[in-house]
Structures are given as C-alpha cells and as structure tokens.
Design an enzyme around this catalytic site. Structure first.
Site, mmCIF file in Angstrom:
data_model
loop_
_atom_site.group_PDB
_atom_site.id
_atom_site.type_symbol
_atom_site.label_atom_id
_atom_site.label_comp_id
_atom_site.label_asym_id
_atom_site.label_seq_id
_atom_site.Cartn_x
_atom_site.Cartn_y
_atom_site.Cartn_z
ATOM 1 N N GLY A 85 0.820 -1.127 -0.027
ATOM 2 C CA GLY A 85 -0.109 0.118 0.131
ATOM 3 C C GLY A 85 1.003 1.222 0.002
ATOM 4 N N GLN A 90 3.400 9.962 0.573
ATOM 5 C CA GLN A 90 4.608 9.110 0.526
ATOM 6 C C GLN A 90 5.517 9.417 -0.636
ATOM 7 O OE1 GLN A 90 2.814 5.120 2.002
ATOM 8 N NE2 GLN A 90 4.721 5.172 2.931
ATOM 9 N N CYS A 136 6.544 0.112 7.255
ATOM 10 C CA CYS A 136 6.321 1.389 6.210
ATOM 11 C C CYS A 136 7.226 1.793 5.353
ATOM 12 C CB CYS A 136 5.891 2.573 7.385
ATOM 13 S SG CYS A 136 5.403 3.980 6.479
ATOM 14 N N LEU A 137 7.009 1.824 4.133
ATOM 15 C CA LEU A 137 7.919 2.181 3.247
ATOM 16 C C LEU A 137 8.523 3.624 3.637
ATOM 17 C CD1 LEU A 137 5.726 1.322 0.040
ATOM 18 C CD2 LEU A 137 7.388 -0.144 1.239
ATOM 19 N N HIS A 178 -3.599 1.645 7.964
ATOM 20 C CA HIS A 178 -2.160 2.074 7.615
ATOM 21 C C HIS A 178 -2.211 3.189 6.549
ATOM 22 C CE1 HIS A 178 2.315 1.602 7.676
ATOM 23 N NE2 HIS A 178 2.305 2.274 6.456
ATOM 24 N N GLU A 179 -2.713 3.390 5.534
ATOM 25 C CA GLU A 179 -2.897 4.066 4.612
ATOM 26 C C GLU A 179 -3.707 5.319 4.659
ATOM 27 O OE1 GLU A 179 -0.450 4.019 2.611
ATOM 28 O OE2 GLU A 179 0.171 1.872 3.292
ATOM 29 N N HIS A 182 -1.721 7.581 7.132
ATOM 30 C CA HIS A 182 -0.869 8.553 6.495
ATOM 31 C C HIS A 182 -1.607 9.831 5.720
ATOM 32 C CE1 HIS A 182 2.952 6.564 6.003
ATOM 33 N NE2 HIS A 182 2.560 5.457 5.529
#
Length: 229
Positions: A85, A90, A136-137, A178-179, A182
């Site tokens: 995701g 991001q 997390c990226l 999670h997304e 963000h």
C-alpha cells in the site's frame, strides 16, 4: 505499507482477485498502472508532507489525466519498494489518495485505489484487536508488532468520482488502516510508545541504505519490464 505476505502469492492467489473491492477473474502480476507510472522517490519520516493532514481531492480534479497519472505513479513507486500500500504523501503529493496491491491471509489479492477515504468506526462491542508485525515504506527497514482492528471498511471515491466502499479483513484491513492514517499525517510508529518509536528509528538508520539499494535494483527491473526485455 511495507509488505510481508507478497512472497506467498502464486497461481492460486492470483486467480482470486478483487479490484476496487469487486471480484474479477484475474489481474496481471505487474499491474498495468505500474507499467504506465513513474516510480517517484518515497518520502521518509521527518519530511513535512508526511506529518500533516492531506487536502481532499476537489470535484474539478476527478476524471483528469493528472489524477490518473498520479495513481499510476503511486503504483510504480509501490512496486519498486515492494509495498502492499502507498499513500500520495509518500511520494510527496499533498492529496487524499492511496493505492494497494495486497494479499490477505486467505490468499486473495486486493488491488485498487481510493480518493478522499474515510475509515468507518467499528460498532460498539465489535472491535477486535489483533497484533501483527507492521512496516512502512517511509520508515525503511524495521517491522514492529502493532495492534489494530481485524476488520476495516473505507468509504471514498474512485478516479472518476464514483462512490467506492472497500472492506478488508486481517492483513488487508491493516493495510487500509495504515494508509488512511498516512493521509491524516500519522505514521505507524506514532502509535508506538516513545521507547518503541526510538527503537524503530534506530533500526531504520541501520537498514535504510540496504533498503534504498534494493529499490534502485527494482527500479531497473521495472525499466526492463517496460522495454519487454
């Protein structure tokens, strides 16, 4: 969101796919969005765009080529980073949008995008927390145990502005939560204790160069896929 279930994909999982929440016969292993997009640099914890609420997509923006290009670029960046995701901030874009390409524990692959998402609050007494490792990226490297509800429903709109409802269970529910976090300026490490957050950031410093090198290799691989080599 960084992915941990992707390696368990396979023919059986790829034959069970939901795109935009709806079942389909199948979907390419490398999504067409990924092949169309440009893998932009992924922002890292500490950059301002990750720590403030993103602005909503306006009525005038729905259906535009610019918005479609953004979604393609998000897919490309997510693929290069081996994520499941990715939110618009991001890749440095202040907009309420995220994409996903995520396997759940049952082997079902979920692919899609959503704009202006709102996460439903669980009904009283129906909230069941499940602990699992999460990464997390934008916090490249560490995975940390974190409790989240095991079911998530997100309501928003698609690229054309049509209403969209997506429901996730287990790992996919975690991805949706999670997304959405963000887009409100929150990272998963913000849910940790002060001590846990510091430990995750130390591990990130130890591993981030290795993660960045792997992403560079994946970007080259994506270029070869586009060229048909």
């Amino acid at each position: 969101m960084a992915g941990q279930l992707q390696a368990s994909a396979g023919a059986a999982a790829r034959s069970r796919v939901r795109v935009q929440g709806e079942p389909v016969a199948g979907y390419p292993e490398v999504p067409p969005e990924t092949l169309r997009g440009e893998a932009r640099r992924i922002t890292v914890v500490g950059e301002a765009v990750l720590h403030r609420r993103c602005r909503a997509v306006t009525e005038e923006e729905f259906g535009t080529p610019e918005l479609a290009r953004l979604v393609d670029d998000m897919f490309a960046a997510m693929w290069v980073a081996e994520g499941v995701g990715l939110a618009a901030n991001q890749i440095g874009v202040d907009l309420q949008a995220f994409v996903w390409d995520c396997l759940d524990e049952g082997g079902v692959r979920h692919v899609g995008h959503i704009l202006n998402p709102v996460l439903d609050e669980p009904a009283a007494g129906a909230r069941r927390l499940v602990g699992a490792e999460e990464g997390c990226l934008s916090v490249p490297g560490p995975y940390v145990e974190l409790d989240r509800p095991d079911v998530a429903v997100v309501r928003g709109r698609d690229l054309e502005g049509r209403p969209l409802v997506v429901e996730g269970h287990g790992y996919f529910a975690r991805c949706l939560q999670h997304e959405t976090d963000h887009l409100y300026g929150s990272l998963y490490i913000d849910r940790l204790s002060h001590r846990g957050r510091r430990a995750a950031l130390r591990r990130m410093e130890d591993r981030k160069e290795q993660v960045f090198a792997k992403r560079a290799t994946r970007a080259e691989e994506l270029g070869r896929l586009r060229d048909g080599r």
